[in-house]
Design a protein around this motif. Sequence first.
Motif, PDB file in Angstrom:
ATOM      1  N   ARG A   1     -11.178   6.136   3.117  1.00 42.78           N
ATOM      2  CA  ARG A   1     -10.291   6.326   1.977  1.00 42.78           C
ATOM      3  C   ARG A   1     -10.043   5.007   1.275  1.00 42.78           C
ATOM      4  O   ARG A   1     -10.236   3.924   1.842  1.00 42.78           O
ATOM      5  CB  ARG A   1      -8.960   6.930   2.444  1.00 42.78           C
ATOM      6  CG  ARG A   1      -9.066   8.339   2.978  1.00 42.78           C
ATOM      7  CD  ARG A   1      -7.700   8.817   3.448  1.00 42.78           C
ATOM      8  NE  ARG A   1      -7.224   7.999   4.554  1.00 42.78           N
ATOM      9  CZ  ARG A   1      -7.528   8.236   5.827  1.00 42.78           C
ATOM     10  NH1 ARG A   1      -8.290   9.259   6.145  1.00 42.78           N
ATOM     11  NH2 ARG A   1      -7.065   7.454   6.776  1.00 42.78           N
TER      12      ARG A   1
ATOM     13  N   THR B   1      -4.144   4.447   2.264  1.00 42.71           N
ATOM     14  CA  THR B   1      -3.609   5.296   3.327  1.00 42.71           C
ATOM     15  C   THR B   1      -2.131   5.016   3.524  1.00 42.71           C
ATOM     16  O   THR B   1      -1.721   3.857   3.580  1.00 42.71           O
ATOM     17  CB  THR B   1      -4.358   5.030   4.652  1.00 42.71           C
ATOM     18  OG1 THR B   1      -5.747   5.290   4.473  1.00 42.71           O
ATOM     19  CG2 THR B   1      -3.826   5.935   5.752  1.00 42.71           C
TER      20      THR B   1
ATOM     21  N   ASP C   1      -7.843   2.959   6.789  1.00 43.24           N
ATOM     22  CA  ASP C   1      -8.561   3.773   5.810  1.00 43.24           C
ATOM     23  C   ASP C   1      -9.714   4.549   6.439  1.00 43.24           C
ATOM     24  O   ASP C   1     -10.224   5.501   5.851  1.00 43.24           O
ATOM     25  CB  ASP C   1      -9.096   2.892   4.679  1.00 43.24           C
ATOM     26  CG  ASP C   1      -7.982   2.359   3.806  1.00 43.24           C
ATOM     27  OD1 ASP C   1      -6.915   2.995   3.774  1.00 43.24           O
ATOM     28  OD2 ASP C   1      -8.173   1.304   3.171  1.00 43.24           O
TER      29      ASP C   1
END
Length: 529
Positions: A213, A216, A234
């Motif tokens: 990601r 987060t 992440d």
Amino acid sequence: MTVKEFRLPDVGEGVAEGELVSWLVAPGDRVEEDQPVAEVETDKALVEVPSSYDGVVEELFVEEGEVVPVGDVIISFRVGGADGASADAESGDTKPTDAEPDDSEPTSVEAESGSPSRRTFAPPSVRRLARELGVDLSAVDGSGPGGRVDERDVREHADAEGSDPDEDDATDPKPVEMDTGDRKSAVSKRGSAEGAGATTAAEPGSGPEPAGRDRTLSTPATRKLANDLGVDLDDVPTDETREGEAFVAEEHVRAYAEASARPDDEAAPPAGEGGSGVETEPTPADPATDAPGETIPYRGVRRTIGERMEQSKFTAPHVTHHDTAEVDALVAARERLKPRAAEVGVKLTYLPFVMKAVLAGLREYPILNSELREEAEEIVLKDEYHFGVAVATDAGLMVPVIEDVDEKGLFELAAEVSDLASRARDRSLAPEELRGSTFTLTNFGAIGGEYATPIINYPETAVLGLGAVEKRPVVRERSGDGTGHEVVPASTLPLSLSIDHRVVDGAVAAEFANVVMDHLEEPLLLLNE
């Protein structure tokens, strides 16, 4: 330029001291008002302490791990002049902070541009996001009540100004980056080995696929754990969200770290699965964090738990009643409802069924939903049903409260238990979410075990412990001619009910347990609850 001293504020009702867990800044760092500068643990919660000034960190007066009384100076800032913005607080004064920062209560600052009378209202999380995206909050038009600025307003403004680094996905919700960025702990800034490797991801092929990601959400305790384990938040898989954004808790970090260390053919089970207990959300603390020969401070949450257990055990004479329910029908009912629950995003465990069965028992025997007030020489029978659910955390046992169990359905209870247990483990519960229970449930079966002698959550008068739901041999009448008995495997749920024998008689405890078991063994009876 002026040097301003900042004292440890009152970080919670009745809190007199706190342990400074970690510094989030170091001398020479520039900080803004409301920016967290330290993590402090009290006997109630782990909190971030925000700065009251815009300026530059001058000096840290407290070492990490040191216990500090409320009101002692912990840090100083250079404010005003060329090195910092002018202070908006009197010298020596500090702003109080709540035990749990509440993003629902926005703070306000004078706008730095436009009309001098204009004020910008935004909660701390929105201010952090604005800093990360380089957005001037005073230039953002808030869409909330009274012009309140929310995260969407900040992101839309950043997108319009071209300051969003992910322009292709500007229309998608983007979580606030809590674990990376310029703000690091003082340990990392001093170049420690732990800090240097804090964001190293697992090698490809050595564990689960990283999530990858961009940002987060996580708590300070989770970020610290990730740094200790060398995990990039992440990359940690998670199905949990907060306000539509990815949220990683401590158990996710541990599971990812353990799975990354395994060969490919030893992948970890999915989060929340594994084990045959009642499958409540509580999980045990990680024993690997306690090394042989280590000295562990007895303070904060751990000391509070100890004091309350001592008070309960030495005040209320405990008697524990053990019994076992045959729950084949309950297992079948849950299996039929699980897909329906999944459709609405709920993981259905056995605990909501148990809560409804306990509710039936308390309605028939209200003496177990009571409180003994010794000074007034009276027993108060409660007319509300607020159930505490014991959750094992790294800091010790915490008991978040599910209110008004009699007014909620199975799916609603399951979702609330999951949410509260998760936030208990990441220490983000508000103090009021830990108060007001009338009866408590504890699920030691989730980590193994059949029976126990649970300690009452004083001043309640009873607590129900749950063993693991497992296949065990039971004796039943032989089907057909009824001439004998046979031993067959059946799903069973062991129960351990501790009572305050000053208030509850043993016979009443047994009758209450029978009602609970009747409702667990015949789940259709729960339709009345």
